[in-house]
Structure formats: structure tokens, C-alpha cells
Write a protein that holds these residues in place. Structure first.
Motif, PDB file in Angstrom:
ATOM      1  N   LYS A  55       0.881  -1.279   0.296  1.00 15.95           N
ATOM      2  CA  LYS A  55      -0.098   0.030   0.071  1.00 15.95           C
ATOM      3  C   LYS A  55       1.007   1.292   0.028  1.00 15.95           C
ATOM      4  O   LYS A  55       2.145   1.380   0.609  1.00 15.95           O
ATOM      5  CB  LYS A  55      -0.930  -0.032   1.205  1.00 15.95           C
ATOM      6  CG  LYS A  55      -1.882   0.989   1.291  1.00 15.95           C
ATOM      7  CD  LYS A  55      -2.636   0.974   2.572  1.00 15.95           C
ATOM      8  CE  LYS A  55      -3.607   1.976   2.745  1.00 15.95           C
ATOM      9  NZ  LYS A  55      -4.288   2.052   4.089  1.00 15.95           N
ATOM     10  N   LYS A  56       0.519   2.417  -0.820  1.00 20.86           N
ATOM     11  CA  LYS A  56       1.366   3.375  -0.915  1.00 20.86           C
ATOM     12  C   LYS A  56       1.284   4.124   0.440  1.00 20.86           C
ATOM     13  O   LYS A  56       0.295   3.973   1.189  1.00 20.86           O
ATOM     14  CB  LYS A  56       0.738   4.171  -1.836  1.00 20.86           C
ATOM     15  CG  LYS A  56       1.382   4.475  -3.229  1.00 20.86           C
ATOM     16  CD  LYS A  56       0.926   5.344  -4.075  1.00 20.86           C
ATOM     17  CE  LYS A  56       1.921   6.413  -4.710  1.00 20.86           C
ATOM     18  NZ  LYS A  56       1.537   7.237  -5.733  1.00 20.86           N
ATOM     19  N   ASN A  57       2.440   4.951   0.723  1.00 14.29           N
ATOM     20  CA  ASN A  57       2.518   5.621   1.998  1.00 14.29           C
ATOM     21  C   ASN A  57       2.468   4.717   3.280  1.00 14.29           C
ATOM     22  O   ASN A  57       1.978   5.180   4.500  1.00 14.29           O
ATOM     23  CB  ASN A  57       1.702   6.769   2.129  1.00 14.29           C
ATOM     24  CG  ASN A  57       1.759   7.867   0.818  1.00 14.29           C
ATOM     25  OD1 ASN A  57       2.824   7.910   0.586  1.00 14.29           O
ATOM     26  ND2 ASN A  57       0.671   8.203   0.552  1.00 14.29           N
ATOM     27  N   HIS A  58       2.786   3.513   3.001  1.00 12.75           N
ATOM     28  CA  HIS A  58       2.653   2.433   4.222  1.00 12.75           C
ATOM     29  C   HIS A  58       3.386   1.464   4.001  1.00 12.75           C
ATOM     30  O   HIS A  58       4.008   0.977   5.073  1.00 12.75           O
ATOM     31  CB  HIS A  58       0.876   1.903   4.230  1.00 12.75           C
ATOM     32  CG  HIS A  58       0.729   1.179   5.251  1.00 12.75           C
ATOM     33  ND1 HIS A  58       0.520   1.441   6.664  1.00 12.75           N
ATOM     34  CD2 HIS A  58       0.779  -0.643   5.283  1.00 12.75           C
ATOM     35  CE1 HIS A  58       0.467   0.285   7.553  1.00 12.75           C
ATOM     36  NE2 HIS A  58       0.419  -0.712   6.581  1.00 12.75           N
ATOM     37  N   GLY A  59       3.533   0.516   2.987  1.00 13.19           N
ATOM     38  CA  GLY A  59       4.409  -0.432   2.954  1.00 13.19           C
ATOM     39  C   GLY A  59       3.510  -1.773   2.690  1.00 13.19           C
ATOM     40  O   GLY A  59       2.535  -1.855   2.113  1.00 13.19           O
ATOM     41  N   ILE A  60       3.754  -2.845   3.422  1.00 10.73           N
ATOM     42  CA  ILE A  60       3.372  -4.196   3.393  1.00 10.73           C
ATOM     43  C   ILE A  60       2.087  -4.360   4.493  1.00 10.73           C
ATOM     44  O   ILE A  60       2.731  -4.118   5.747  1.00 10.73           O
ATOM     45  CB  ILE A  60       4.293  -5.275   3.522  1.00 10.73           C
ATOM     46  CG1 ILE A  60       5.417  -5.324   2.352  1.00 10.73           C
ATOM     47  CG2 ILE A  60       3.435  -6.717   3.467  1.00 10.73           C
ATOM     48  CD1 ILE A  60       6.552  -6.370   2.537  1.00 10.73           C
ATOM     49  N   ILE A  61       1.104  -4.754   4.131  1.00  6.14           N
ATOM     50  CA  ILE A  61      -0.120  -4.699   5.316  1.00  6.14           C
ATOM     51  C   ILE A  61       0.362  -5.906   6.087  1.00  6.14           C
ATOM     52  O   ILE A  61       0.249  -7.050   5.362  1.00  6.14           O
ATOM     53  CB  ILE A  61      -1.440  -4.859   4.219  1.00  6.14           C
ATOM     54  CG1 ILE A  61      -1.746  -3.522   3.593  1.00  6.14           C
ATOM     55  CG2 ILE A  61      -2.659  -5.228   5.388  1.00  6.14           C
ATOM     56  CD1 ILE A  61      -2.891  -3.611   2.796  1.00  6.14           C
ATOM     57  N   GLY A  62       0.027  -5.593   7.490  1.00  7.13           N
ATOM     58  CA  GLY A  62       0.453  -6.608   8.114  1.00  7.13           C
ATOM     59  C   GLY A  62       1.772  -7.076   8.724  1.00  7.13           C
ATOM     60  O   GLY A  62       2.152  -7.893   9.351  1.00  7.13           O
ATOM     61  N   ASP A  63       2.779  -6.153   8.028  1.00  7.95           N
ATOM     62  CA  ASP A  63       4.166  -6.199   8.381  1.00  7.95           C
ATOM     63  C   ASP A  63       4.524  -5.184   9.655  1.00  7.95           C
ATOM     64  O   ASP A  63       4.157  -4.074   9.575  1.00  7.95           O
ATOM     65  CB  ASP A  63       5.110  -5.922   7.193  1.00  7.95           C
ATOM     66  CG  ASP A  63       6.389  -6.336   7.627  1.00  7.95           C
ATOM     67  OD1 ASP A  63       6.795  -7.589   7.969  1.00  7.95           O
ATOM     68  OD2 ASP A  63       7.236  -5.503   7.563  1.00  7.95           O
ATOM     69  N   ALA A  64       5.554  -5.514  10.374  1.00  9.15           N
ATOM     70  CA  ALA A  64       6.007  -4.724  11.628  1.00  9.15           C
ATOM     71  C   ALA A  64       6.632  -3.401  11.121  1.00  9.15           C
ATOM     72  O   ALA A  64       6.568  -2.369  11.675  1.00  9.15           O
ATOM     73  CB  ALA A  64       6.788  -5.547  12.618  1.00  9.15           C
ATOM     74  N   HIS A  65       7.174  -3.532  10.120  1.00 15.30           N
ATOM     75  CA  HIS A  65       8.077  -2.384   9.333  1.00 15.30           C
ATOM     76  C   HIS A  65       7.252  -1.432   8.725  1.00 15.30           C
ATOM     77  O   HIS A  65       7.794  -0.362   8.278  1.00 15.30           O
ATOM     78  CB  HIS A  65       9.177  -2.728   8.772  1.00 15.30           C
ATOM     79  CG  HIS A  65      10.376  -3.416   9.602  1.00 15.30           C
ATOM     80  ND1 HIS A  65      10.274  -4.893   9.811  1.00 15.30           N
ATOM     81  CD2 HIS A  65      11.122  -2.759  10.074  1.00 15.30           C
ATOM     82  CE1 HIS A  65      11.163  -4.948  10.485  1.00 15.30           C
ATOM     83  NE2 HIS A  65      11.992  -3.788  10.940  1.00 15.30           N
ATOM     84  N   ASN A  80       4.618   5.239   7.250  1.00 12.22           N
ATOM     85  CA  ASN A  80       4.918   6.272   6.232  1.00 12.22           C
ATOM     86  C   ASN A  80       6.368   6.722   6.468  1.00 12.22           C
ATOM     87  O   ASN A  80       6.532   7.808   6.957  1.00 12.22           O
ATOM     88  CB  ASN A  80       3.907   7.312   6.434  1.00 12.22           C
ATOM     89  CG  ASN A  80       3.819   8.282   5.327  1.00 12.22           C
ATOM     90  OD1 ASN A  80       4.768   8.205   4.338  1.00 12.22           O
ATOM     91  ND2 ASN A  80       3.337   9.199   5.234  1.00 12.22           N
ATOM     92  N   TRP A  81       7.134   5.875   6.127  1.00 10.50           N
ATOM     93  CA  TRP A  81       8.790   6.360   6.331  1.00 10.50           C
ATOM     94  C   TRP A  81       9.542   5.684   5.147  1.00 10.50           C
ATOM     95  O   TRP A  81       8.842   5.150   4.248  1.00 10.50           O
ATOM     96  CB  TRP A  81       9.190   5.803   7.693  1.00 10.50           C
ATOM     97  CG  TRP A  81       9.176   4.314   7.980  1.00 10.50           C
ATOM     98  CD1 TRP A  81       8.429   3.300   7.715  1.00 10.50           C
ATOM     99  CD2 TRP A  81      10.298   3.516   8.532  1.00 10.50           C
ATOM    100  NE1 TRP A  81       8.940   2.096   7.979  1.00 10.50           N
ATOM    101  CE2 TRP A  81      10.081   2.304   8.726  1.00 10.50           C
ATOM    102  CE3 TRP A  81      11.460   4.093   9.124  1.00 10.50           C
ATOM    103  CZ2 TRP A  81      10.891   1.207   9.208  1.00 10.50           C
ATOM    104  CZ3 TRP A  81      12.428   3.167   9.835  1.00 10.50           C
ATOM    105  CH2 TRP A  81      12.192   1.737   9.788  1.00 10.50           C
ATOM    106  N   HIS A  82      10.866   5.759   5.135  1.00 10.96           N
ATOM    107  CA  HIS A  82      11.791   5.564   4.004  1.00 10.96           C
ATOM    108  C   HIS A  82      12.101   4.062   3.863  1.00 10.96           C
ATOM    109  O   HIS A  82      12.574   3.636   2.936  1.00 10.96           O
ATOM    110  CB  HIS A  82      12.942   6.319   3.966  1.00 10.96           C
ATOM    111  CG  HIS A  82      13.841   6.166   5.023  1.00 10.96           C
ATOM    112  ND1 HIS A  82      13.785   6.301   6.472  1.00 10.96           N
ATOM    113  CD2 HIS A  82      15.016   5.304   4.958  1.00 10.96           C
ATOM    114  CE1 HIS A  82      14.705   6.027   7.173  1.00 10.96           C
ATOM    115  NE2 HIS A  82      15.562   5.251   6.101  1.00 10.96           N
TER     116      HIS A  82
END
Length: 143
Positions: free
Chosen positions: A25-35, A38-40
Motif C-alpha cells: 500500500k502506498k505511504n504504508h508498505g506491506i499490510i500486516g508487516d511490523a515495518h 509512512n517512512w523510508h
């Protein structure tokens, strides 16, 4: 160039578990992952070639053991430039960081004795969302 494994974890600093697919997901990363957030460093990648070098010392190593979200094959990812766009399946990732500093008390370093993420892992943000599966092709869009 392709995806070997996709992996997630519920806590930071722990080994990740292979899953059948990951949803980005944009501005999020992987849904359900600890990392995710909205960061780099939304998504981490590591090459199977790097894992195989470590397997000479620790034969039991497997995808996810270095807390990477995506294990790749056929691409020397740690030589990519910041800003490189990777097309993976229907998604696009932008490389934002090469390597990282390992933190003290890292479960991965404690289990493996050393970690290759600081030198051979890369991090990216989601530019185009979608789902990534093992065996998806990877294409370098620019470098």
C-alpha cells in the motif's frame, strides 16, 4: 530476475515468516508487516545470492531469516542506486536506502552470529501498490 520468497513479521527485529503473497500500500508498505508505516524503509529486500554466501557458515538459513520482506534472485540489489525503480509483479518500489545499521539485541544477529542486511540488504518505498507473489518477475525500470 525474480522473487524467491515474500515474508512478514509482527514485530521489528525478528525473523520473518514466508507467506503466499504480500499486499503493498502506498505511504504504508506491506499490510500486516511490523515495518509498515509512512517512512523510508517500508519494504526490505535481500538477494538469495547473499543468503547462499551465509549458508556456507550456517547451512540451516532460509528466506526470512534476515528479516527481509522480499528475497530476490538474479539481481545484485545492493549495487543499485538510491532512486532506482523496481517493477515487481504489478507493484513499483523506489530504492531509498542501501544497507543499515544493526541495532543491539537484534534477534537475527543473535541467531546467525552476523547479519548481511547492513551491507547487502536494501530498503524501498511503495510507489505503485498491489500484490507480490513468489516467482513474480523483477524489472529495473531506471538506474
Amino acid at each position: 530476475m525474480k522473487v524467491i520468497s515474500v515474508n512478514i513479521s509482527e514485530k521489528k527485529g525478528t525473523i520473518k515468516t514466508p507467506v503466499p503473497s504480500i499486499t503493498l500500500k502506498k505511504n504504508h508498505g506491506i499490510i500486516g508487516d511490523a515495518h509498515a508505516g509512512n517512512w523510508h524503509r517500508q519494504v526490505s529486500l535481500l538477494a538469495i545470492e547473499s543468503l547462499n554466501k551465509m549458508k556456507e557458515k550456517i547451512p540451516s538459513l532460509k528466506p526470512g531469516d534476515f528479516a527481509e520482506n522480499i528475497m530476490t534472485e538474479g539481481i545484485t540489489i545492493h549495487t543499485l542506486s538510491i532512486g532506482t525503480i523496481l517493477e515487481i509483479g504489478e507493484c513499483e518500489l523506489e530504492v531509498t536506502q542501501i544497507g543499515k545499521e544493526c541495532h543491539k539485541g537484534c534477534e537475527i544477529r543473535n541467531l546467525t552470529g552476523e547479519c548481511i542486511m547492513p551491507t547487502e540488504g536494501i530498503f524501498a518505498i511503495v510507489k505503485k501498490e498491489g500484490v507480490i507473489f513468489p516467482e513474480d518477475k523483477i524489472r529495473i525500470k531506471n538506474d
